[in-house]
Design an enzyme around this catalytic site. Structure first.
Site: not given
Length: 375
Positions: A169, A165-167
């Protein structure tokens, strides 16, 4: 500075500026001058300490994702402050990197794209092709040579796509900015297609939150599903940064607003009494320590939504003031933002005397929108 924590209950933590804890939960609005002064203090401390290790952080490569997140917030502060000091700092980074994206994990990896958000913002300011060309060229290559990797964790080359999920951003806002800058829909089409694939894979419809990656699907922590605060902060802030570039009323804009509103509703419910969001969003009693990176990104996302008429002002303004006022208690007198959870992928620990550049990026992003809300 000492901190005392008891299981399931937050005790007060003394910082040089006051108390970082439940006693300071406030919904009163700060003044514009107070917000400006705090942002300036934090930005100045970070620039002064950018090339030095310490306070729990090491020096990262200029194109590292950690710094990419810092630059996003620093760029917002540079535009707000209208002080060339901060633009000069960011432009100096670009000159040092020759305006190239990161290379450590390869062409496709989202972390390597994060720095491109700052490059493209400086291109908008200076209209200098050298600031645009390397990022645009790399995204062009990806479009015409798309990764065939699976989103499943630990399959070959799995992080060549946005399967954590960081991707969401790091990379999607770059594609959205390229679309707005060039007027070419191909960048938006690619981004939306990949974002939908990731969301279909990682978004828990019941909780309206994102798993960090597939490896967390079947894990629990003290009997609760594991939804990492900063991980969801990456997504929520990323959504705001994407929506900033899109034309309201388009199908793409409506798609992202729908996700954003679902997350906002759930995140509002999960804000703790003291104004933070727990490192494990569903397990606040097990993670009572304040944490400023997730809280910063959430505060930014909520304030942006209010300022852009997407969230109801009456319903959500108290969330923003509580979040911002809580963050203030974790800034030391000299401007260091404490209680930033170290680099990781799951709920963990944070300390009053440890910081990280991405936490500062979150803080400055939040301040840039909170400032607009203040009277």
């Amino acid at each position: 500075m000492n901190s005392i924590f008891k299981k399931g209950k937050l005790a007060l933590t003394i910082l040089t500026v006051g108390i970082c804890g439940t006693a300071w939960a406030q919904t009163n609005a700060p003044t514009k001058q107070e917000i400006h002064n705090s942002m300036q203090k934090v930005a100045d401390w970070q620039i002064e300490n950018f090339w030095e290790a310490g306070h729990g952080r090491r020096v990262h490569q200029p194109t590292n994702w950690t710094n990419g997140a810092l630059y996003v917030g620093m760029m917002k502060w540079a535009n707000l402050s209208d002080d060339e000091t901060y633009t000069d700092f960011l432009e100096g980074i670009g000159e040092k990197t020759e305006w190239k994206l990161g290379e450590r994990h390869g062409l496709y990896h989202a972390d390597e794209h994060a720095v491109g958000q700052m490059y493209l913002e400086l291109y908008r300011k200076f209209d200098d092709e050298k600031m645009l060309e390397p990022t645009q060229k790399q995204m062009e290559y990806i479009i015409y040579h798309p990764s065939q990797s699976s989103l499943h964790w630990k399959t070959p080359y799995h992080q060549d796509r946005w399967n954590w999920c960081d991707a969401l951003f790091m990379s999607p806002p770059v594609w959205a900015k390229l679309t707005k800058i060039t007027g070419e829909e191909k960048y938006l089409d690619f981004m939306v297609s990949e974002f939908k694939a990731t969301t279909d894979f990682l978004f828990d419809k019941k909780e309206s939150l994102y798993y960090r990656d597939e490896s967390f699907f079947d894990k629990t922590d003290n009997g609760t599903k594991i939804f990492w605060s900063r991980g969801n902060g990456w997504v929520f802030a990323g959504l705001a940064n994407i929506l900033e570039e899109l034309e309201p009323g388009t199908s793409e804009h409506k798609y992202f607003v729908k996700i954003y509103k679902k997350m906002a509703k759930r995140l509002k419910e999960l804000q703790t009494a003291d104004g933070y969001w727990a490192m494990s969003l569903l397990g606040a009693e097990y993670y009572p320590t304040p944490e400023t990176s997730g809280t910063g990104f959430f505060t930014f996302g909520f304030a942006w939504g209010i300022n852009n008429g997407i969230l109801d002002k009456e319903d959500y303004t108290p969330v923003v003031w509580k979040g911002w006022n809580a963050l203030q208690q974790c800034v030391t007198d000299d401007g260091m933002l404490g209680y930033v959870q170290p680099i990781g992928a799951a709920p963990g620990q944070a300390w009053p005397d440890k910081t990280e550049v991405y936490g500062v990026g979150a803080y400055l992003s939040a301040g840039s929108e909170v400032y607009k809300m203040a009277q």
